[in-house]
Design an enzyme around this catalytic site. Structure first.
Site, mmCIF file in Angstrom:
data_model
loop_
_atom_site.group_PDB
_atom_site.id
_atom_site.type_symbol
_atom_site.label_atom_id
_atom_site.label_comp_id
_atom_site.label_asym_id
_atom_site.label_seq_id
_atom_site.Cartn_x
_atom_site.Cartn_y
_atom_site.Cartn_z
ATOM 1 N N LEU A 285 -48.691 -16.037 35.021
ATOM 2 C CA LEU A 285 -49.140 -14.707 35.471
ATOM 3 C C LEU A 285 -50.343 -14.821 36.406
ATOM 4 O O LEU A 285 -51.073 -13.860 36.622
ATOM 5 C CB LEU A 285 -49.478 -13.826 34.258
ATOM 6 C CG LEU A 285 -48.316 -13.596 33.281
ATOM 7 C CD1 LEU A 285 -48.777 -12.788 32.071
ATOM 8 C CD2 LEU A 285 -47.148 -12.875 33.969
ATOM 9 N N SER A 286 -50.530 -16.006 36.957
ATOM 10 C CA SER A 286 -51.544 -16.216 38.008
ATOM 11 C C SER A 286 -52.972 -15.991 37.563
ATOM 12 O O SER A 286 -53.761 -15.344 38.251
ATOM 13 C CB SER A 286 -51.262 -15.334 39.219
ATOM 14 O OG SER A 286 -50.034 -15.661 39.746
ATOM 15 N N ASP B 75 -49.369 -15.541 44.875
ATOM 16 C CA ASP B 75 -50.218 -15.101 43.761
ATOM 17 C C ASP B 75 -51.515 -14.487 44.269
ATOM 18 O O ASP B 75 -51.935 -13.411 43.820
ATOM 19 C CB ASP B 75 -50.558 -16.284 42.850
ATOM 20 C CG ASP B 75 -49.323 -16.990 42.352
ATOM 21 O OD1 ASP B 75 -48.218 -16.451 42.523
ATOM 22 O OD2 ASP B 75 -49.461 -18.095 41.799
ATOM 23 N N ASP C 19 -42.045 -18.961 48.139
ATOM 24 C CA ASP C 19 -43.178 -18.632 49.032
ATOM 25 C C ASP C 19 -43.671 -19.840 49.808
ATOM 26 O O ASP C 19 -44.393 -19.690 50.785
ATOM 27 C CB ASP C 19 -44.321 -17.935 48.268
ATOM 28 C CG ASP C 19 -44.972 -18.795 47.205
ATOM 29 O OD1 ASP C 19 -44.383 -19.806 46.779
ATOM 30 O OD2 ASP C 19 -46.103 -18.447 46.793
ATOM 31 N N GLU D 238 -38.483 -16.656 43.410
ATOM 32 C CA GLU D 238 -39.317 -17.656 42.740
ATOM 33 C C GLU D 238 -39.228 -18.995 43.465
ATOM 34 O O GLU D 238 -38.137 -19.464 43.795
ATOM 35 C CB GLU D 238 -38.860 -17.793 41.289
ATOM 36 C CG GLU D 238 -39.989 -18.071 40.336
ATOM 37 C CD GLU D 238 -41.018 -16.934 40.258
ATOM 38 O OE1 GLU D 238 -41.974 -16.946 41.054
ATOM 39 O OE2 GLU D 238 -40.861 -16.052 39.406
ATOM 40 N N TYR E 273 -44.815 -29.026 39.852
ATOM 41 C CA TYR E 273 -44.815 -28.062 40.956
ATOM 42 C C TYR E 273 -44.868 -28.793 42.299
ATOM 43 O O TYR E 273 -44.076 -28.523 43.204
ATOM 44 C CB TYR E 273 -46.026 -27.131 40.805
ATOM 45 C CG TYR E 273 -46.055 -26.021 41.827
ATOM 46 C CD1 TYR E 273 -45.467 -24.790 41.564
ATOM 47 C CD2 TYR E 273 -46.656 -26.205 43.075
ATOM 48 C CE1 TYR E 273 -45.471 -23.773 42.503
ATOM 49 C CE2 TYR E 273 -46.671 -25.196 44.016
ATOM 50 C CZ TYR E 273 -46.088 -23.988 43.724
ATOM 51 O OH TYR E 273 -46.087 -22.984 44.669
HETATM 52 C C1 GLA Z 1 -46.918 -20.474 41.352
HETATM 53 C C2 GLA Z 1 -47.513 -20.597 42.750
HETATM 54 C C3 GLA Z 1 -46.892 -19.576 43.704
HETATM 55 C C4 GLA Z 1 -45.370 -19.624 43.649
HETATM 56 C C5 GLA Z 1 -44.873 -19.589 42.204
HETATM 57 C C6 GLA Z 1 -43.404 -19.799 42.094
HETATM 58 O O1 GLA Z 1 -47.286 -19.251 40.786
HETATM 59 O O2 GLA Z 1 -48.902 -20.415 42.724
HETATM 60 O O3 GLA Z 1 -47.369 -19.793 45.016
HETATM 61 O O4 GLA Z 1 -44.877 -20.732 44.336
HETATM 62 O O5 GLA Z 1 -45.508 -20.564 41.399
HETATM 63 O O6 GLA Z 1 -42.718 -18.769 42.725
#
Ligand code: GLA
Length: 391
Positions: free
Chosen positions: A127-128, A174, A33, A30, A223
């Site tokens: 969950l994207s 994601d 990326d 987590e 973020y």
């Molecule tokens: C979000 C971002 C991803 C990743 C996660 C954390 O989902 O879109 O690229 O960085 O957070 O792992």
């Protein structure tokens, strides 16, 4: 919601394309990326569904069925982020508009279209849901065009849309998972080399997703701040380790040696990243030996690190994890996605999955006073668009 029928109602005609792009759950790795690390997500059986037909001109007309909102904009004026009346695009429309912008920037010609879409990926739950919208639109445009690009490149263009158009400095995980998902498998993805392979889940296990029901605002700024701290850590550590390019390059022993020279918050953020990348490597060898207890222990360790070092957990997510640990069948649990609210991912013994979900929901309701949605998740295939008729 059936998007085919909804399309007919919205536009009084038949769609010529259907698209589907899944959300994802991340099992381990987590926030790594954007630090060139390894991640282990899976595409899930919750998705954005889209029905579409091309327009002869440059106009995009969107019906966001769940929000009961519409937006229309022109492909000729994407930079301005405005609709046909000159008003700012609503936030949800920035994602498709951003994908159009990124495709144009990559010199992939696209046309106008009418689209009705609906999603059962919960919004803001880690969950994207946004990546699913992006990849779904990218696939629709591809299905209406003469060009075809690899799924990974589609993911990269969608990431570009989110970074440069929407303004969130997300990594590639994601969009990658939504575009490249493999049924019944997690995906081991190296975000530096961009090599990936499907990874089977440990035998006899199931993935349970539990939604805490809590969403926190300021997710985007939180973020982006985390990402900036990682970049700062690399800059500072380069004084001692001139060859590093990213936190991926820092060994745990090197980190122990130089961490005292970092400001406290930067040190905590970097410690999470350095150790998390290491945890994914350990998890991969646990998977190869089918050692599910070791895998689960790494998930718990990841959660602690996200709570104490990366500071992206919430009391509700912490409660879900501590309830999960005590339930029969639990192997591992942690928050999934960016954090700041949202969901936990749980690895459980398949035979105890129903009992586990029930226990989790009952205890959460008692301790927190709100409902958690728990559901069994099937790892699904990546995004697709099908052509119903030419045009
Ligand atoms: C979000 C971002 C991803 C990743 C996660 C954390 O989902 O879109 O690229 O960085 O957070 O792992």
């Amino acid at each position: 919601m059936n998007v085919l029928i909804a399309f007919q109602q919205c536009f009084n005609e038949q769609p010529t394309r259907l698209g589907r792009a899944p959300g994802r759950v991340n099992l381990l790795g987590e926030h790594v990326d954007y630090n060139d690390g390894l991640v282990l997500p899976a595409a899930i059986d919750r998705a954005v569904n889209l029905a579409a037909a091309p327009n002869a001109d440059q106009i995009i007309t969107l019906h966001a069925l769940d929000l009961q909102q519409q937006a229309s904009f022109s492909l000729d004026a994407l930079e301005k982020k405005i609709d046909l009346n000159g008003d700012p695009l609503p936030e949800w429309a920035l994602y498709p508009a951003g994908v159009a912008w990124a495709l144009q920037e990559a010199r992939l010609p696209i046309n106008g279209m009418r689209v009705a879409f609906s999603s059962d990926v919960p919004i803001g739950a880690g969950l994207s849901s946004s990546a699913a919208v992006e990849v779904g639109f990218g696939m629709l445009w591809q299905s209406m065009s003469a060009w075809k690009i690899p799924a990974l490149q589609m993911a990269q263009l969608c990431q570009r849309a989110e970074n440069a158009y929407v303004g969130v400095s997300c990594g590639l995980m994601d969009q990658f998972a939504s575009a490249c998902g493999v049924e019944g498998h997690a995906l081991l993805f190296d975000t530096r080399s961009l090599k990936w392979e499907p990874a089977p889940l440990p035998e006899g296990t199931a993935i349970v997703i539990a939604d805490s029901g809590v969403r926190r605002s300021l997710t985007h700024s939180g973020y982006n701040e985390r990402r900036a701290s990682c970049e700062e850590a690399v800059r500072l550590l380069q004084q001692y380790l001139p060859n590093i390019r990213a936190l991926r390059d820092v060994q745990t022993t090197e980190f122990a040696a130089y961490a005292p020279y970092l400001p406290e918050v930067t040190r905590k953020r970097a410690e999470h990243i350095v150790k998390e990348i290491h945890r994914v490597e350990s998890a991969v060898s646990a998977l190869r030996r089918n050692d599910r207890q070791a895998f689960g222990a790494l998930m718990y360790a990841c959660h602690n690190s996200l709570r104490n070092l990366y500071e992206v957990s919430t009391p509700e997510l912490d409660t879900l994890v501590s309830i999960a640990r005590k339930l029969p069948g639990a192997i591992g649990a942690r928050l999934t996605g960016a954090g700041f609210g949202g969901c936990t991912v749980n690895l459980v013994e398949a035979e105890h999955a129903d009992e586990f979900m029930q226990g989790l929901q009952e205890n959460y309701a008692r301790e927190v006073g709100r409902q958690a949605q728990a559901y069994l998740c099937k790892a699904s295939q990546g995004a697709q668009a099908v052509i119903l008729s030419s045009g």
